[in-house]
Design a protein around this motif. Structure first.
Motif, PDB file in Angstrom:
ATOM      1  N   PRO A  21      50.877  35.471  16.910  1.00  0.00           N
ATOM      2  CA  PRO A  21      50.526  33.910  17.295  1.00  0.00           C
ATOM      3  C   PRO A  21      51.669  34.082  18.931  1.00  0.00           C
ATOM      4  O   PRO A  21      51.083  33.460  19.818  1.00  0.00           O
ATOM      5  N   ASP A  22      51.937  34.931  18.613  1.00  0.00           N
ATOM      6  CA  ASP A  22      53.199  36.097  20.013  1.00  0.00           C
ATOM      7  C   ASP A  22      52.289  36.920  20.728  1.00  0.00           C
ATOM      8  O   ASP A  22      52.993  37.658  21.821  1.00  0.00           O
ATOM      9  N   LEU A  23      50.851  37.227  20.908  1.00  0.00           N
ATOM     10  CA  LEU A  23      49.869  38.345  21.627  1.00  0.00           C
ATOM     11  C   LEU A  23      48.913  36.887  22.059  1.00  0.00           C
ATOM     12  O   LEU A  23      48.421  36.605  22.231  1.00  0.00           O
ATOM     13  N   VAL A  24      49.260  37.998  23.634  1.00  0.00           N
ATOM     14  CA  VAL A  24      48.316  37.305  24.486  1.00  0.00           C
ATOM     15  C   VAL A  24      46.853  38.679  24.732  1.00  0.00           C
ATOM     16  O   VAL A  24      48.030  39.532  25.814  1.00  0.00           O
ATOM     17  N   VAL A  25      45.830  38.802  24.679  1.00  0.00           N
ATOM     18  CA  VAL A  25      45.037  39.303  24.904  1.00  0.00           C
ATOM     19  C   VAL A  25      44.040  38.661  26.546  1.00  0.00           C
ATOM     20  O   VAL A  25      43.737  37.987  26.680  1.00  0.00           O
ATOM     21  N   THR A  26      44.301  39.980  27.927  1.00  0.00           N
ATOM     22  CA  THR A  26      43.793  39.478  29.006  1.00  0.00           C
ATOM     23  C   THR A  26      42.658  40.435  29.200  1.00  0.00           C
ATOM     24  O   THR A  26      43.391  41.905  29.028  1.00  0.00           O
ATOM     25  N   ILE A  27      41.807  40.244  29.374  1.00  0.00           N
ATOM     26  CA  ILE A  27      40.428  41.223  30.242  1.00  0.00           C
ATOM     27  C   ILE A  27      39.473  40.697  31.201  1.00  0.00           C
ATOM     28  O   ILE A  27      39.256  39.807  31.381  1.00  0.00           O
ATOM     29  N   GLY A  28      40.645  41.875  32.441  1.00  0.00           N
ATOM     30  CA  GLY A  28      40.165  41.259  33.765  1.00  0.00           C
ATOM     31  C   GLY A  28      38.459  42.405  33.801  1.00  0.00           C
ATOM     32  O   GLY A  28      38.651  43.025  33.464  1.00  0.00           O
ATOM     33  N   TYR A  29      37.029  41.420  34.995  1.00  0.00           N
ATOM     34  CA  TYR A  29      36.719  41.903  35.410  1.00  0.00           C
ATOM     35  C   TYR A  29      35.843  41.301  36.223  1.00  0.00           C
ATOM     36  O   TYR A  29      36.149  40.180  36.591  1.00  0.00           O
ATOM     37  N   GLY A  30      35.251  41.922  37.281  1.00  0.00           N
ATOM     38  CA  GLY A  30      34.061  41.401  37.947  1.00  0.00           C
ATOM     39  C   GLY A  30      33.095  41.815  38.382  1.00  0.00           C
ATOM     40  O   GLY A  30      32.247  42.406  36.615  1.00  0.00           O
ATOM     41  N   ASP A  31      31.780  41.422  39.199  1.00  0.00           N
ATOM     42  CA  ASP A  31      30.806  41.864  38.550  1.00  0.00           C
ATOM     43  C   ASP A  31      30.226  42.872  40.361  1.00  0.00           C
ATOM     44  O   ASP A  31      29.275  43.588  40.143  1.00  0.00           O
ATOM     45  N   GLU A  32      30.998  43.746  39.903  1.00  0.00           N
ATOM     46  CA  GLU A  32      31.235  45.220  40.469  1.00  0.00           C
ATOM     47  C   GLU A  32      29.641  45.983  40.450  1.00  0.00           C
ATOM     48  O   GLU A  32      29.587  46.660  40.680  1.00  0.00           O
ATOM     49  N   LEU A  33      30.261  46.094  38.781  1.00  0.00           N
ATOM     50  CA  LEU A  33      29.199  47.219  37.925  1.00  0.00           C
ATOM     51  C   LEU A  33      28.447  46.105  36.871  1.00  0.00           C
ATOM     52  O   LEU A  33      29.324  45.459  35.962  1.00  0.00           O
ATOM     53  N   PRO A  34      27.425  46.651  36.878  1.00  0.00           N
ATOM     54  CA  PRO A  34      26.532  45.743  35.572  1.00  0.00           C
ATOM     55  C   PRO A  34      26.531  46.344  34.402  1.00  0.00           C
ATOM     56  O   PRO A  34      26.564  44.722  33.526  1.00  0.00           O
ATOM     57  N   VAL A  35      27.759  47.268  33.769  1.00  0.00           N
ATOM     58  CA  VAL A  35      27.832  47.509  32.737  1.00  0.00           C
ATOM     59  C   VAL A  35      28.841  46.354  32.407  1.00  0.00           C
ATOM     60  O   VAL A  35      29.584  46.141  31.225  1.00  0.00           O
TER      61      VAL A  35
END
Length: 333
Positions: A21-35
């Protein structure tokens, strides 16, 4: 880490009981590459097996005003407006331009501000990349042994140039753990007009957190170029072995964007899929993870296994290493 003790549950059922409960995971990404978009689809599937872990995907939005942040399911949308105009270097060279760096740092600060405003209790933030695979059981084992304050931990590197950063020890942006109080310090110290706000975000973090010791943690990188869908059985077996050895973070980056002979979107997502399958088919061994963490920490700054100074002259890693850190160090059968 809380795991259910139901009588004889299946492996997947036990994995699904992983909670923090005390963990937050953030994953940032954009549309720079199709991968990145392909990897997001895989993560959408994978996170269903860890419903007790809060995972947030950070994305830009052109429908929000600059600086506005809005939660939309598993997505956290950040308005960019028309700021940070400049060279878009990553598409062509695989290296973020200064304007791209500034934009990513700006978004990171807004996201962390949102998390701080919406959470009063102490928590850990884990930042990782969309082309990583994480065994959250191993990450939770690591968290069980970290203090919830003054925590700045992950795979470490040390700069020797330019002179202003000589000796600076940084935590890789692909796998960075921070406690709430550290996020507060970063928010207070963010200056969008400072030259440091145009360097890569992991270097910026290290520079503004010049009073926070670093704690070394493991990572494993899949770097070897492969043909699309190649070596599936080998990748699966290797990942299972790595999980047994205590690894929990795997970064996949086999093809540079400027390499016209191979398309990363045709290769890395297939590797990610094999690794996800291997994690979900493997038992977690907490003692193996703790032993690996101990090995990694004893490689840094003299072998004492203690937190590392923010800045120090001399090489970061010393002494012999008896474990692999990337797939170029593993013999292919």
């Amino acid at each position: 880490m809380n795991i259910s003790n139901d009588e004889n549950p299946s492996l997947l059922a036990r994995i699904a009981q992983t909670k923090r409960p005390d963990l937050v995971v953030t994953i940032g990404y954009g549309d720079e590459l199709p991968v990145f978009r392909h990897a997001r689809a895989l993560w959408q599937f994978y996170m269903c097996h860890f419903p007790g872990i809060e995972v947030i995907f950070v994305r830009w939005s052109d429908k929000l005003k600059r600086g506005e942040v809005m939660s939309d399911g598993h997505d956290l949308l950040v308005g960019i407006g028309d700021g940070f105009q400049g060279e878009a270097g990553y598409n062509n060279s695989g290296v973020w331009s200064q304007s791209e760096n500034a934009r990513w740092i700006y978004r990171q600060v807004l996201v962390q501000d949102y998390l701080l405003r919406t959470r009063d209790k102490p928590f850990f933030l884990y930042q990782t990349t969309i082309t990583s695979v994480v065994d959250f059981r191993g990450l939770c084992t690591v968290l069980d042994h970290l203090a919830p304050v003054n925590c700045f931990a992950g795979p470490l590197g040390r700069l020797t140039a330019p002179e202003v950063f000589n000796g600076l020890t940084f935590v890789s942006g692909a796998s960075a753990l921070m406690s709430r109080d550290v996020l507060l310090r970063m928010r207070e110290r963010y200056d969008p007009h400072h030259p440091f706000a145009t360097v890569p975000n992991d270097i910026w973090q290290a520079a503004v957190l010049d009073d926070v010791p670093r704690q070394a943690l493991p990572t494993f990188n899949f770097l070897k170029p492969r043909a699309p869908r190649a070596d599936g059985a080998y990748l699966y077996q290797t990942a299972q072995w790595l999980v047994r050895e205590g690894h929990y973070h795997f970064r996949i980056k086999t093809v540079a964007p400027e390499d016209a002979a191979a398309r990363r979107e045709d290769i890395d997502p297939w590797i990610m899929l094999r690794l996800m399958e291997a994690v979900l088919d493997s038992e977690h061994l907490p003692q193996a993870t703790l032993a690996l963490v101990d090995k990694v920490q004893r490689l840094a700054d003299g072998g004492a296994g203690q937190p590392v100074a923010p800045r120090r002259a001399g090489p970061l890693h010393t002494g012999p290493r008896d474990f692999a850190m990337n797939d170029n160090e593993i013999a292919y059968p």
